[in-house]
Design a protein around this motif. Sequence first.
Motif, short mmCIF file in Angstrom:
data_model
loop_
_atom_site.label_atom_id
_atom_site.label_comp_id
_atom_site.label_asym_id
_atom_site.label_seq_id
_atom_site.Cartn_x
_atom_site.Cartn_y
_atom_site.Cartn_z
N LEU A 20 -74.57 -105.69 -95.41
CA LEU A 20 -73.82 -104.47 -95.10
C LEU A 20 -74.70 -103.43 -94.40
CD1 LEU A 20 -71.79 -104.02 -98.41
CD2 LEU A 20 -70.84 -104.49 -96.15
N THR A 25 -73.62 -105.13 -85.60
CA THR A 25 -72.24 -104.75 -85.93
C THR A 25 -71.43 -105.93 -86.44
OG1 THR A 25 -72.36 -103.12 -84.16
CG2 THR A 25 -70.19 -103.62 -85.02
N ARG A 28 -72.31 -106.69 -90.11
CA ARG A 28 -71.71 -105.71 -91.02
C ARG A 28 -70.20 -105.94 -91.18
NH1 ARG A 28 -74.54 -102.01 -87.82
NH2 ARG A 28 -72.57 -101.18 -87.05
N GLU A 29 -69.53 -106.21 -90.07
CA GLU A 29 -68.08 -106.39 -90.12
C GLU A 29 -67.70 -107.62 -90.96
OE1 GLU A 29 -64.22 -105.31 -89.47
OE2 GLU A 29 -66.05 -104.21 -88.96
N VAL A 32 -68.17 -106.76 -94.66
CA VAL A 32 -67.10 -105.91 -95.20
C VAL A 32 -65.85 -106.74 -95.48
CG1 VAL A 32 -65.52 -104.02 -94.64
CG2 VAL A 32 -67.95 -103.77 -94.18
N CYS A 62 -73.66 -98.94 -94.05
CA CYS A 62 -72.65 -99.54 -93.18
C CYS A 62 -71.79 -98.45 -92.54
CB CYS A 62 -71.77 -100.50 -93.99
SG CYS A 62 -70.40 -101.20 -93.05
#
Length: 558
Positions: A20, A25, A28-29, A32, A62
Motif C-alpha cells: 500500500l 501506482t 498500490r491500486e 487496495v 497510499c
Amino acid sequence: MAAAATADAAAEATAIARRLASCNTGTRERAVRYLLSDFLPASAARLSATDLLKLWKGLFFCFWHADKPLYQNSVATRLASAVSAPPSPADGAAFLAACLTTLRREWAHIDVHRLDKFYLLNRRFLHHAFLLLSANSFAPDVTSQVVSVLSDKALLPEADNVAAGTSRGLGYHVAEAFLDELLPVLPVSLETVDALLAPFFTVLEKSTDRVMVSKVKAGVFERLLESGSRLLEMVKKGEEVEKGSAEEKLGKIGLLFGLSKRFLDIGAKAETVQSNRKVVFGLRDAFVKIEKGLQLSGLGITVPKFEATEVPVPPNAGEEKAQKKKKKAKKAALAAGEMEEAKDLKREKKVKKDKKEKKEKKKKRKVEVVDEGNTTEKSTDAPVDDQQMGDGTDGITFDETLKSNLQKQFEMAAVEAGMAKEGSSSSALPVTPVSGKMATKRKRSKSADKMSEASDGHDGSEGNILAQDGEKSGKRVRFSMKNNLVWKPHNPLPPQCLRLPPSATPRGSALKKGVLPGPITPTPLKKAKPKAKSAKKVLKKQPSSAVKRLRKLQSFSA
C-alpha cells in the motif's frame, strides 16, 4: 489452529501494508482492491488493533500519494466503505478507530498542500460511520461503540499516551463536519440524539482547550440554535417547510430536545471547568428564548423518529424479486467506491476529449485564416492580370518569372536604343515598370559601374540612368541594434554583488572609438607628498625654560 490463522493474518497484513505504501501506482491500486474485496471480509475478525494500525500506516501513505481530486475522492470513498459494510459492526468500529488513531498521529506532519484531501478522507469516514449506524437502525450498543471511538480518538484524546498537541486539529475538524455528515441520515429519535451529542457535552464540561470548546459551540450547538429559530419563524408565518431540509431536521432537534435544561445541568456540576461556564450559560439563555417562543405560540411540532428508507418492491414480482435481492447483495458486497471510480474515469476521459476538440478547432481556425489571406492576395492580384491580358492573349499566364524576363528584355532594349542614338532619344523613352513594385536596393559597387557606363555613352543624364534599369541608386545604410547600441562583453559578467552602480557605466560619447567598452574604473587619487619643513621653521621653536633664564641673566648683566 486459531493461533496459526491469527499469525498468518498478521503476516499478510504486514505484507499488504508494504504494498500500500509503494511508489508504484499500479501496486498500490492492486493492494487496495485485494484489501477491500478479499482480505478484510475474510480475516477482519482475526486482526488485532496492532495489525489494523499497521494496515493503516500503509493506507495513510497510499492516500498521501493519491493525486488529482477525482481519484482522491474515489480512494477516500472506497476506503470508508470498509466501515459501512463490514462483516460485523464491531469490525467497522475497530477499522474507524485505527483510522482516527493514525490520522491523529500523523496530523502534525501533513503539509498545507495535502491538508484538504485528508479533510475529505475524514469526512468520508464520518459519513460511512453514520451509514453503519443507520444500517443497524441506530441500535444503542452500536451507537455507543461508534460514539466512544469519536470521543476517545478525536474529541478528547488526552487520555492516550500520544501528546494532545499532535491530535487537536483532527478533533477540530470532527466538530466542524459532524452535523454536515449526520444530516443525510436524519431524522432520528431524541434518545439517539442524546447518545450522539454526548461527547460534545463532555467537551463543554471537561475540556481545557478553548479552541475545541469554541469549535463545538459554533459547529454544533449554534447551528442547532439557528435552525431552530428559523423553523419557529417559518411556522409562525404559516410558511411550508421543505421536507428534508436542514431547517426541518436540525430545527426540530434544537426546539424539542430540551438543550437549555442540559446546559443548566452541566453548568451546575462541580467538575465543570470554570472557564467553560460562561459559554455553557450563554447557550442556555439562547435556547431558553426559542423554547419559550414555541410554548407561547401554541404551535405543535411533531417529534422526529427514525425512518428506515427501504426500496419499494412491486407486487407479484416472483423470480424478479429474488434476482433483485441477489443483485442488491452483490452491490452491497462490492465497494461503493468502485462505481464512483468508473464515473470518475469517464469524466476524465470527457475532459481530455474536450481539450483535444478545442485544440483541433483552434488549428482549423488558424488554417482558415491563412487560407482567407491567400485568397485575398489572389483577388487583389486578379485585376492586374486582367489589365495585362486585355490585348487578346487568352492562352498566356503571366507569372512572376515571365514578368521578370519581360522587364529584363525592356531594360536591354532601352540600353541598346540609348547607345545607338547617343543619348538623344533615350531621354524621350517612357519608363514604365512592368510590376507595380520597385526593385530592391542595389549595392554601391553595381550602381557605380552602371553610372560609369552611362557616363561613357553620354553626358550622364537622369533619363539614361533610369533607362538602364529603372531603379533608384542610393547609399545603403547598415544599422543594427545589436552592433550599434548593445555592448557584448567578451568575458562573463562578475557576480552581482561585485558590479558597479549604473552611474559608473559609460554613456553617450564614452562609447566612441578610443574608449574601451565596459564599466569605468575610477582612477585613484594621488596622495600629496608632505612638504619638507624648512630649517628656519625648525629653529623657530620656543626655547626651553633654562635658555629663557640664561637670556634674562645676560640682559641684566648687560
